[in-house]
Scaffold this motif. Structure first.
Motif, PDB file in Angstrom:
ATOM      1  N   ALA A 287      93.721 -22.796 -87.775  1.00  0.00           N
ATOM      2  CA  ALA A 287      94.562 -22.235 -87.231  1.00  0.00           C
ATOM      3  C   ALA A 287      95.912 -22.903 -87.495  1.00  0.00           C
ATOM      4  CB  ALA A 287      94.373 -22.192 -85.699  1.00  0.00           C
ATOM      5  N   ALA A 288      97.010 -22.263 -88.239  1.00  0.00           N
ATOM      6  CA  ALA A 288      98.220 -22.609 -88.428  1.00  0.00           C
ATOM      7  C   ALA A 288      99.435 -22.054 -87.786  1.00  0.00           C
ATOM      8  CB  ALA A 288      98.431 -22.711 -89.886  1.00  0.00           C
ATOM      9  N   HIS A 289     100.030 -22.822 -87.026  1.00  0.00           N
ATOM     10  CA  HIS A 289     101.271 -22.076 -86.478  1.00  0.00           C
ATOM     11  C   HIS A 289     102.426 -22.697 -87.202  1.00  0.00           C
ATOM     12  CE1 HIS A 289      99.256 -21.554 -82.273  1.00  0.00           C
ATOM     13  NE2 HIS A 289      98.615 -20.907 -83.292  1.00  0.00           N
ATOM     14  N   LEU A 290     103.471 -21.730 -87.673  1.00  0.00           N
ATOM     15  CA  LEU A 290     104.301 -21.973 -88.926  1.00  0.00           C
ATOM     16  C   LEU A 290     105.791 -22.166 -87.863  1.00  0.00           C
ATOM     17  CD1 LEU A 290     103.179 -19.206 -91.379  1.00  0.00           C
ATOM     18  CD2 LEU A 290     102.152 -21.468 -91.049  1.00  0.00           C
ATOM     19  N   GLU A 291     105.786 -23.208 -87.327  1.00  0.00           N
ATOM     20  CA  GLU A 291     106.653 -23.608 -86.071  1.00  0.00           C
ATOM     21  C   GLU A 291     108.008 -23.033 -86.473  1.00  0.00           C
ATOM     22  OE1 GLU A 291     106.297 -25.906 -83.313  1.00  0.00           O
ATOM     23  OE2 GLU A 291     104.576 -25.079 -83.529  1.00  0.00           O
ATOM     24  N   SER A 292     108.583 -22.651 -85.558  1.00  0.00           N
ATOM     25  CA  SER A 292     110.188 -22.225 -85.518  1.00  0.00           C
ATOM     26  C   SER A 292     111.114 -23.627 -84.657  1.00  0.00           C
ATOM     27  CB  SER A 292     110.385 -21.024 -84.540  1.00  0.00           C
ATOM     28  OG  SER A 292     109.956 -21.068 -83.059  1.00  0.00           O
ATOM     29  N   LEU A 293     110.317 -24.123 -84.156  1.00  0.00           N
ATOM     30  CA  LEU A 293     111.006 -25.540 -83.738  1.00  0.00           C
ATOM     31  C   LEU A 293     111.026 -26.504 -84.570  1.00  0.00           C
ATOM     32  CD1 LEU A 293     112.143 -27.037 -81.219  1.00  0.00           C
ATOM     33  CD2 LEU A 293     109.651 -27.917 -80.607  1.00  0.00           C
ATOM     34  N   HIS A 294     109.939 -26.812 -85.506  1.00  0.00           N
ATOM     35  CA  HIS A 294     109.910 -28.095 -86.428  1.00  0.00           C
ATOM     36  C   HIS A 294     110.086 -27.124 -87.863  1.00  0.00           C
ATOM     37  CE1 HIS A 294     109.046 -30.403 -83.044  1.00  0.00           C
ATOM     38  NE2 HIS A 294     107.956 -29.728 -82.858  1.00  0.00           N
ATOM     39  N   PRO A 295     110.419 -28.072 -88.802  1.00  0.00           N
ATOM     40  CA  PRO A 295     110.299 -27.773 -90.155  1.00  0.00           C
ATOM     41  C   PRO A 295     108.885 -28.094 -90.751  1.00  0.00           C
ATOM     42  CG  PRO A 295     111.246 -30.071 -90.190  1.00  0.00           C
ATOM     43  CD  PRO A 295     110.959 -29.440 -88.526  1.00  0.00           C
ATOM     44  N   HIS A 296     107.875 -28.106 -90.043  1.00  0.00           N
ATOM     45  CA  HIS A 296     106.600 -28.457 -90.379  1.00  0.00           C
ATOM     46  C   HIS A 296     105.566 -27.613 -89.573  1.00  0.00           C
ATOM     47  CE1 HIS A 296     107.599 -31.787 -87.516  1.00  0.00           C
ATOM     48  NE2 HIS A 296     106.406 -31.212 -86.850  1.00  0.00           N
ATOM     49  N   ASP A 297     104.426 -27.298 -90.011  1.00  0.00           N
ATOM     50  CA  ASP A 297     103.485 -26.604 -89.209  1.00  0.00           C
ATOM     51  C   ASP A 297     102.667 -27.506 -88.342  1.00  0.00           C
ATOM     52  OD1 ASP A 297     104.591 -24.631 -90.909  1.00  0.00           O
ATOM     53  OD2 ASP A 297     102.653 -24.709 -92.384  1.00  0.00           O
ATOM     54  N   ALA A 298     102.061 -26.698 -87.153  1.00  0.00           N
ATOM     55  CA  ALA A 298     101.068 -27.312 -86.360  1.00  0.00           C
ATOM     56  C   ALA A 298      99.688 -26.811 -86.799  1.00  0.00           C
ATOM     57  CB  ALA A 298     101.447 -27.019 -84.954  1.00  0.00           C
ATOM     58  N   VAL A 299      98.631 -27.682 -86.685  1.00  0.00           N
ATOM     59  CA  VAL A 299      97.505 -27.200 -87.250  1.00  0.00           C
ATOM     60  C   VAL A 299      96.239 -27.604 -86.786  1.00  0.00           C
ATOM     61  CG1 VAL A 299      96.038 -26.907 -89.680  1.00  0.00           C
ATOM     62  CG2 VAL A 299      98.593 -27.111 -89.822  1.00  0.00           C
ATOM     63  N   ALA A 300      95.270 -26.803 -86.480  1.00  0.00           N
ATOM     64  CA  ALA A 300      94.004 -27.399 -85.954  1.00  0.00           C
ATOM     65  C   ALA A 300      92.757 -26.809 -86.828  1.00  0.00           C
ATOM     66  CB  ALA A 300      93.941 -26.903 -84.080  1.00  0.00           C
ATOM     67  N   SER A 301      91.693 -27.475 -86.803  1.00  0.00           N
ATOM     68  CA  SER A 301      90.655 -27.083 -87.454  1.00  0.00           C
ATOM     69  C   SER A 301      89.449 -27.227 -86.786  1.00  0.00           C
ATOM     70  CB  SER A 301      90.428 -27.679 -88.854  1.00  0.00           C
ATOM     71  OG  SER A 301      91.602 -27.300 -89.680  1.00  0.00           O
ATOM     72  N   VAL A 302      88.383 -26.217 -86.851  1.00  0.00           N
ATOM     73  CA  VAL A 302      87.041 -26.687 -86.127  1.00  0.00           C
ATOM     74  C   VAL A 302      85.974 -26.045 -86.934  1.00  0.00           C
ATOM     75  CG1 VAL A 302      87.541 -24.519 -84.553  1.00  0.00           C
ATOM     76  CG2 VAL A 302      85.839 -26.306 -83.810  1.00  0.00           C
ATOM     77  N   SER A 303      84.710 -26.478 -86.837  1.00  0.00           N
ATOM     78  CA  SER A 303      83.735 -25.727 -87.388  1.00  0.00           C
ATOM     79  C   SER A 303      82.518 -25.771 -86.587  1.00  0.00           C
ATOM     80  CB  SER A 303      83.550 -26.460 -88.826  1.00  0.00           C
ATOM     81  OG  SER A 303      83.036 -27.653 -88.831  1.00  0.00           O
ATOM     82  N   GLY A 304      81.487 -25.150 -86.962  1.00  0.00           N
ATOM     83  CA  GLY A 304      80.078 -25.303 -86.217  1.00  0.00           C
ATOM     84  C   GLY A 304      79.050 -24.285 -86.936  1.00  0.00           C
TER      85      GLY A 304
END
Length: 308
Positions: A287-304
């Motif tokens: 999941a990647a949130h293409l931030e409007s606050l920052h010039p970079h993305d917030a990213v989380a990964s999970v698998s199972g």
């Protein structure tokens, strides 16, 4: 004027001696452009363009190479004439192995294409087309078919921390504007809330993208792309919209307010949906949130991997 010389056989260097002879894990072609047949929105099969990769193993160390043209011709014919599904992919991979006349006993196929789905608006009678990039990987080894379905979903994410800060700022402005009237009438409060003063701060939100890879259980013949997309979008609650009127935009704002989430929250929501799906053997989510606050993305990964 006719050539007086007899027509000679065409040279074939495929049977020359092999220097540094050894078996090879995979040999094939990447990036072929071919039409594939998929079920349309109304259930009627349709042809769509796809990028196709195919490979077989080369198990004979003394063989210089595989028969690539045979792979291409079989793919070209089968993908355009048979609707995509697990049985079709198994038959095609079997045919790829058989075409090599003993040189191979494994085959792998990757298909990349865009799936268009007609999505209804949230409240109005409008509908619009959304594009979902798809990748299907099928691998046949020792008679066992392994199917992996990859796709991405776009959604909106409103930051919970930003929402809390915005609520505090709006509450502070309310206290300042009604300092002389500790018990204002409801009509005055409603008018204030509908004015620009009633919302001096808004939380930041952004378009976001979830990328998924799902290994399917062999017991199912269908490729459940649309049901999986529906399940993921329902878990997130804020899939991006297409054709909208004001009532749809308001409904979208309400959905965002009811589904505040960090990228960690989004990844967990999708993971819960996939973990509960009987068609899924294993899965991974980014999941990647293409931030409007920052010039970079917030990213989380999970698998199972789901229990058998």
């Amino acid at each position: 004027m006719h050539n007086a010389f007899p027509r000679l056989p065409l040279p074939d260097v495929a049977f020359d001696a092999v220097p540094l002879a050894r078996p090879l894990d995979w040999v094939g072609m990447d990036g072929m452009t071919l039409p594939i047949r998929v079920d349309g929105a109304d259930g009627v099969p349709m042809l769509v363009p796809a990028a196709v990769d195919v490979a077989v193993n080369l198990r004979d160390p003394a063989a210089r190479g595989i028969h690539m043209s045979r792979l291409y011709l079989r793919l070209q014919q089968a993908l355009a004439s048979e609707t995509l599904g697990a049985p079709t992919l198994r038959r095609l991979l079997d045919a790829c192995v058989a075409s090599q006349e003993g040189l191979a006993d494994r085959a792998r196929l990757r298909l990349r294409f865009d799936r268009l789905l007609l999505r209804r608006a949230l409240r109005s009678d409008n509908a619009g087309w959304k594009r979902y990039p798809v990748e299907i990987e099928a691998e046949l080894t020792e008679g066992h078919l392994r199917l992996t379905l990859g796709f991405s979903v776009e959604y909106s994410s409103t930051c919970p921390a930003s929402a809390a800060l915005a609520r505090q700022a709006n509450a502070q402005r309310f206290s300042e504007d009604f300092a002389v009237d500790p018990a204002p009438p409801a009509a005055a409060v409603r008018d204030w809330l509908e004015s620009e003063s009633g919302m001096i701060a808004t939380p930041h939100a952004q378009r976001s993208r979830a990328e998924l890879r799902v290994e399917l259980r062999p017991a199912f013949d269908e490729l459940p792309l649309e049901p999986l997309i529906d399940a993921v979008e329902a878990a997130l609650g804020t899939p991006v919209q297409t054709a909208v009127k004001r009532e749809d935009e308001q409904a979208f704002a309400l959905a965002n307010g009811a589904n505040l989430m960090f990228c960690e929250d989004a990844a967990r929501r999708i993971a819960a949906a996939l973990a509960a799906d009987s068609r899924v053997a294993a899965w991974s989510v980014r999941a990647a949130h293409l931030e409007s606050l920052h010039p970079h993305d917030a990213v989380a990964s999970v698998s199972g991997r789901n229990p058998a």
